[in-house]
Design an enzyme around this catalytic site. Structure first.
Site, PDB file in Angstrom:
ATOM      1  N   GLN A 139       0.775  -1.745  -0.159  1.00 39.10           N
ATOM      2  CA  GLN A 139       0.376  -0.173  -0.017  1.00 39.10           C
ATOM      3  C   GLN A 139       0.702   1.050  -0.090  1.00 39.10           C
ATOM      4  O   GLN A 139       1.886   1.350   0.354  1.00 39.10           O
ATOM      5  CB  GLN A 139      -0.766   0.068   1.437  1.00 39.10           C
ATOM      6  CG  GLN A 139      -1.604  -1.125   0.842  1.00 39.10           C
ATOM      7  CD  GLN A 139      -3.215  -1.146   3.050  1.00 39.10           C
ATOM      8  OE1 GLN A 139      -2.960  -1.462   3.260  1.00 39.10           O
ATOM      9  NE2 GLN A 139      -4.063   0.180   2.159  1.00 39.10           N
ATOM     10  N   HIS A 140      -0.127   1.749  -0.050  1.00 40.13           N
ATOM     11  CA  HIS A 140       0.476   3.565   0.038  1.00 40.13           C
ATOM     12  C   HIS A 140       2.178   3.752  -0.850  1.00 40.13           C
ATOM     13  O   HIS A 140       2.467   5.321  -1.266  1.00 40.13           O
ATOM     14  CB  HIS A 140       1.535   3.972   1.781  1.00 40.13           C
ATOM     15  CG  HIS A 140       0.498   3.301   2.296  1.00 40.13           C
ATOM     16  ND1 HIS A 140      -0.929   4.215   2.165  1.00 40.13           N
ATOM     17  CD2 HIS A 140       0.385   2.815   3.591  1.00 40.13           C
ATOM     18  CE1 HIS A 140      -1.731   4.020   3.575  1.00 40.13           C
ATOM     19  NE2 HIS A 140      -0.424   2.983   4.399  1.00 40.13           N
ATOM     20  N   ASP A 143      -2.083  -4.796  -0.298  1.00 38.67           N
ATOM     21  CA  ASP A 143      -1.821  -6.234   0.211  1.00 38.67           C
ATOM     22  C   ASP A 143      -2.357  -6.617   1.356  1.00 38.67           C
ATOM     23  O   ASP A 143      -2.915  -7.683   0.658  1.00 38.67           O
ATOM     24  CB  ASP A 143      -0.202  -5.981   1.044  1.00 38.67           C
ATOM     25  CG  ASP A 143       0.230  -5.484   1.263  1.00 38.67           C
ATOM     26  OD1 ASP A 143      -0.462  -4.203   1.444  1.00 38.67           O
ATOM     27  OD2 ASP A 143       1.088  -4.933   2.025  1.00 38.67           O
TER      28      ASP A 143
END
Length: 462
Positions: A69-70, A222
């Protein structure tokens, strides 16, 4: 046999699993490494995907990608990255996150707008850091993708517009999680000008096709992939012990925690996935094993030879800064060391610190959702440790369910691919494996000592 391919593009590697769409049985698997670091050329992920899917992609009728992520993948007007991607665990953007939260009216206003209080991990904070520190680079940014979007676009037929899903989008800081809509104004505020964002694909929908005609699902983050892969239900709390530590739960309603402890993410199936994340997790054990000159089995043996409380030694394991609590400049702190402290105590303290940090995460999740968990499931490579298995229920103070080892993120992506291929209202009902229930007498004194050190050190990071 109908086969689907699930990819897990994690911080460390790409894992590919080829799965029987009817029952979820894995028939083949491959992996390829990623470069280390918190700043990575995103083209390396595409090379890893090509390596991991060789011989598998052409056998699949549908594909989906779950990824870390991110991470910020910033592209120019030709679709080429303008710089290396800044990953979730790059904390240089901590000040940028604070600035954005203040500009949005404070923590609760920020949480109300996007579901979470921004911290260094969020994509928006990384965009602001680029604006403030690399203005020439920022001026070239025309679109922004997440890691899973970048990999999905690579797999799609030429000319396919970028796409994402609500789960991963909810970790950007410019997506209204409660309503499922982009906030392009917040993305523009972060980078300094308007940027193009990928279209959001509905849960279970076909997003695109590969060059060979296979169905390509929307993909996800994820943590959302793991929840889908484990078929989590309301009342389940999943604790993942990997590079990061994560406690998450399925919820039918959004969370907007103004304290910033719980991130109010969406999930990959139409619900929500409130989550508490720690930067430091399995690496705590890696570091301790290296310091003591043992492998992980040796570290576990040492820890189990000590006693609860590690002979009075307590560790606050914020070696790389920390996200929960939000202490990006923190360092590791030991207390209680005496001439009688043994190697066994040092090993035990590392395990207890890791588990106390995760227990804090579970407690914060329960407080935010108002729901006491019916099950706590623990997954991740660290669960192979005999010491972690023995100490987890003691420190968490409740029974712990240990699912079979598996690539649940990649399996979740495969389940999403099978869902899109089938066109049904819900994901396929693959049967999860049997879990092992671990129990032990609680050790509340260990939690109390950890909490006292956590509180005592809080002013050090002001």
């Amino acid at each position: 046999m109908t086969l689907v391919l699930g990819l897990d593009s994690s911080t460390q590697s790409t894992k590919a699993v080829l799965v029987d769409a009817d029952d979820g049985r894995i028939v083949d698997t491959r992996t390829a490494p990623h470069p280390p670091g918190t700043e990575v050329d995103p083209r390396a992920w595409l090379d890893a995907v090509d390596a991991a899917t060789e011989g598998l992609l052409d056998r699949a009728d549908a594909v989906a990608v779950a990824s870390q992520q991110h991470g910020m993948v910033a592209l120019d007007d030709t679709g080429v990255p303008v710089r290396d991607a800044l990953l979730w665990n790059d904390t240089r953007s901590a000040g940028a996150a604070r600035d954005l939260v203040a500009e949005m009216g404070g923590p609760q206003a920020c949480a109300d707008a996007v579901g979470s209080v921004l911290v260094a991990s969020f994509t928006a904070a990384k965009l602001r850091w680029v604006r403030d520190h690399e203005p020439d680079t920022a001026a070239r940014v025309r679109s922004v993708l997440l890691p899973h979007d970048h990999v999905s676009r690579h797999l799609a037929a030429p000319g396919t517009d970028p796409f994402t899903d609500r789960g991963d989008a909810s970790g950007t800081g410019y997506f209204a999680t409660a309503t499922g809509e982009w906030r392009p104004d917040l993305a523009a505020r972060a980078i300094g000008h308007e940027v193009a964002l990928p279209r959001v694909v509905a849960p279970g929908a076909v997003a695109a096709h590969t060059a060979s005609g296979a169905v390509l699902a929307g993909g996800t983050g994820d943590n959302m992939g793991a929840a889908l892969g484990m078929a989590l239900e309301p009342g389940d709390v999943l604790v993942s012990v990997g590079t990061s530590g994560v406690a998450s739960a399925i919820s039918s309603t959004p969370v907007a925690d103004g304290t910033g402890t719980v991130t109010g993410f969406a999930d990959a199936s139409g619900g929500f996935l409130p989550m508490v994340t720690t930067i430091n997790a399995a690496g705590i054990l890696d570091l301790q094993a290296r310091w003591l000159g043992v492998d992980h089995a040796g570290l576990a043996d040492l820890a189990l030879a000590s006693t609860p409380g590690a002979g009075g030694v307590t560790l606050l394991p914020y070696y790389g800064g920390e996200r929960s609590p939000n202490r990006p400049t923190a360092v590791g702190t030991w207390t209680g060391l005496t001439p009688s402290t043994s190697r066994e105590d040092l090993a035990r303290a590392a395990y207890e610190a890791l588990l106390c940090s995760l227990a804090d995460a579970v407690d914060r999740l329960v407080a935010a959702t108002g729901e006491e968990p019916r099950r706590v499931l623990v997954v991740g490579g660290a669960t192979r440790s005999a010491a972690l298995r023995a100490l987890a229920p003691a420190v968490l103070g409740r029974p712990v369910s240990l699912p079979p080892e598996g690539e649940y993120v990649a399996l979740g992506a495969a389940r999403q691919a099978a869902w899109a291929l089938a066109g049904t209202d819900a994901p396929p009902a693959w049967s999860p494996g049997a879990t092992t229930v671990l129990e032990a007498d609680p050790t509340p004194d260990v939690r109390a000592a950890y909490a006292e050190l956590r509180t005592r050190t809080a002013p050090w990071n002001d």
